[in-house]
Scaffold this motif. Structure first.
Motif, PDB file in Angstrom:
ATOM      1  N   GLY A   1     -11.950  -6.537 -22.986  1.00  0.00           N
ATOM      2  CA  GLY A   1     -13.214  -7.082 -22.454  1.00  0.00           C
ATOM      3  C   GLY A   1     -12.981  -7.932 -21.218  1.00  0.00           C
ATOM      4  N   ILE A   2     -11.925  -8.812 -21.302  1.00  0.00           N
ATOM      5  CA  ILE A   2     -11.621  -9.686 -20.147  1.00  0.00           C
ATOM      6  C   ILE A   2     -11.284  -8.824 -18.928  1.00  0.00           C
ATOM      7  N   ARG A   3     -10.478  -7.785 -19.129  1.00  0.00           N
ATOM      8  CA  ARG A   3     -10.087  -6.918 -18.006  1.00  0.00           C
ATOM      9  C   ARG A   3     -11.300  -6.253 -17.375  1.00  0.00           C
ATOM     10  N   GLN A   4     -12.150  -5.659 -18.233  1.00  0.00           N
ATOM     11  CA  GLN A   4     -13.316  -4.921 -17.709  1.00  0.00           C
ATOM     12  C   GLN A   4     -14.269  -5.836 -16.947  1.00  0.00           C
ATOM     13  N   GLU A   5     -14.560  -7.000 -17.542  1.00  0.00           N
ATOM     14  CA  GLU A   5     -15.516  -7.913 -16.891  1.00  0.00           C
ATOM     15  C   GLU A   5     -14.979  -8.446 -15.579  1.00  0.00           C
ATOM     16  N   THR A   6     -13.666  -8.799 -15.548  1.00  0.00           N
ATOM     17  CA  THR A   6     -13.114  -9.339 -14.295  1.00  0.00           C
ATOM     18  C   THR A   6     -13.107  -8.257 -13.227  1.00  0.00           C
ATOM     19  N   GLU A   7     -12.832  -6.999 -13.647  1.00  0.00           N
ATOM     20  CA  GLU A   7     -12.873  -5.896 -12.670  1.00  0.00           C
ATOM     21  C   GLU A   7     -14.286  -5.734 -12.104  1.00  0.00           C
TER      22      GLU A   7
END
Ligand SMILES: Nc1ncnc2c1ncn2[C@@H]1O[C@H](COP(=O)(O)OP(=O)(O)OP(=O)(O)O)[C@@H](O)[C@H]1O
Ligand SMILES: [Mg+2]
Length: 420
Positions: free
Chosen positions: A248-254
């Motif tokens: 989730g953190i990866r997707q949102e930051t992307e």
């Protein structure tokens, strides 16, 4: 002796007779002489009298001729000044409307008819009926007639077709007495107001860019750090319950990184490379380039009259791309096959080329018409709301404007550019 006496008597009688005749002749001659003198006098008097009459009549005739000349010159001057004032009224570039106290139209010059869209000669018509479709102007004249006070350089927004125009209006009370009316001068300020609006937009965009670009830059650095750390966390090394959090953190930051990049692209001051651009060719090229990104069956028709403008080809292609993508997305979301029309119109009088991009989608709600160009305004779940903000910015960079045009069905975005 007797005979001698007789002769002497006879002689005396003859002598007496001769003397009487002589006296008679003398009297007659005197009378004749007097008569001749009287006749001469009479002739003289008569002769002097007739020359006086001739003199008098000649003077009279002279005066009459001079009066007639003056009258002719005065009426020529009056006709010339009437012709001059008619010419001034005719050739005024501002509209001139003169109304009487009762509201009857006395003058509406050709510029006024053009500005108000009046076809025939409205002489004698009631100004309230004439200006029924232009209520602010009608109210300004009514105010001046009622208060007898001048209204100076008032800016009025009046309806014109499906959009509004701006009139600069001055109304003054006219003359005095019973027939005192009002004289109204008005000119079209739409181009000036639009220019002001464009300047305002340019300034607002520049301020927005300056204010937020620095912030967005810092934001992106922070996001990159978070994204970097999240990539260091190997999901396989984590307990299974924590893996979705890291994903989730990866997707949102992307996703956020993409938003910030888009915004930075939007806020970055443009350095356009201007060259003559044929808008029709460019519109066709933009739709060809996008063909594979648009839903199957999408049609893009380029019609109407286009002109050359001074423009940056890369920016203009990006502008058409955003509009075509929006149209296709709106139609697709409504379950319709997109049928997009790019229509050109050249207005040589105003020196502009207008291009509308219209579709067969659900259209834009009237309440959203102004807001769709604001950065981050979006109604789409995965939209960033920057597409039309970029379109407006590119139009403004080209000294043009983007606006939502009225349309019977679907959405219609109008772009206006000054001709090359
Ligand atoms: N052709 C259209 N038909 C209907 N609504 C439209 C159309 N074009 C734009 N809109 C409305 O204007 C909004 C703003 O459009 P804009 O292109 O700026 O952002 P977006 O498409 O939502 O996101 P993105 O930044 O990905 O383009 C849209 O969300 C939509 O509500
Ligand atoms: Mg968009």
């Amino acid at each position: 002796m007797e005979a001698e006496r007789l002769v002497t008597q006879y002689g005396y009688a003859l002598l007496g007779l001769t003397a009487v005749v002589a006296v008679l002749v003398a009297v007659l001659t005197f009378a004749l002489l007097r008569f001749a003198a009287a006749a001469r006098n009479a002739r003289q008097v008569l002769g002097e009298g007739s020359s006086e009459t001739v003199l008098l009549s000649a003077a009279l005739q002279d005066a009459v001729t001079r009066l007639k000349d003056q009258e002719r010159a005065m009426s020529a001057r009056a006709a010339a000044s009437e012709q001059l004032s008619a010419q001034i009224v005719e050739s005024l570039t501002a509209g001139l409307l003169v109304v009487g106290r009762a509201g009857g139209v006395k003058i509406l010059n050709p510029a006024g008819r053009r500005l108000l869209g009046v076809a025939g000669d409205p002489m004698g018509a009631d100004y309230r009926e004439l200006l029924d479709a232009v209520p602010p102007l009608r109210d300004a004249i009514a105010e001046c007639l009622a208060t007898r006070r001048a209204i100076l350089r008032r800016s009025l927004e009046v309806p014109r077709g499906d959009r509004s125009a701006h009139l600069g209006v001055t109304v003054s009370p006219l003359g005095g007495g019973d027939d005192a009316g009002a004289i109204c001068l008005f000119s079209d300020l739409t181009a000036v107001v639009e220019l002001e609006e464009q300047l305002r937009l340019k300034e607002a965009l520049a301020r927005l860019g300056e204010l937020t670009a620095g912030l967005a830059h810092e934001f992106r650095n922070g996001l990159a750090t978070i994204h970097g750390y999240s990539r260091l966390l190997a999901p396989d090394a984590l307990p299974p319950a924590y893996r979705p959090y890291v994903e989730g953190i990866r997707q949102e930051t992307e996703a956020l990184g993409q938003v910030v990049t888009n915004f930075l692209n939007f806020a970055r001051p443009e350095k356009p490379l201007f060259a003559p651009v044929a808008l029709a060719v460019l519109a066709r090229r933009a739709s060809d380039e996008l063909r594979h990104d648009l839903p199957g069956g999408t049609t893009v028709t380029v019609t109407g009259e286009f002109a050359d403008i001074q423009g940056d080809e890369v920016l203009l292609r990006q502008m058409f791309g955003n509009l075509l993508r929006n149209a296709a997305e709106a139609c697709d979301a409504a379950g319709r096959t997109p049928a997009i029309v790019i229509d050109g119109r050249v207005d040589r009088a105003r020196g502009t080329c207008a291009v509308t991009v219209s579709d067969n989608g659900p259209g834009i709600a009237p309440a959203d018409r102004e807001r769709v160009f604001q950065p981050f305004f979006t109604t789409r779940t995965r939209g960033t709301g920057l597409g039309l903000a970029v379109v407006q910015k590119i139009a403004v960079v080209h000294n043009g404007r983007a606006s939502v045009a009225a349309s019977a069905a679907g959405a219609s975005i109008e772009l206006t550019f000054p001709l090359a």
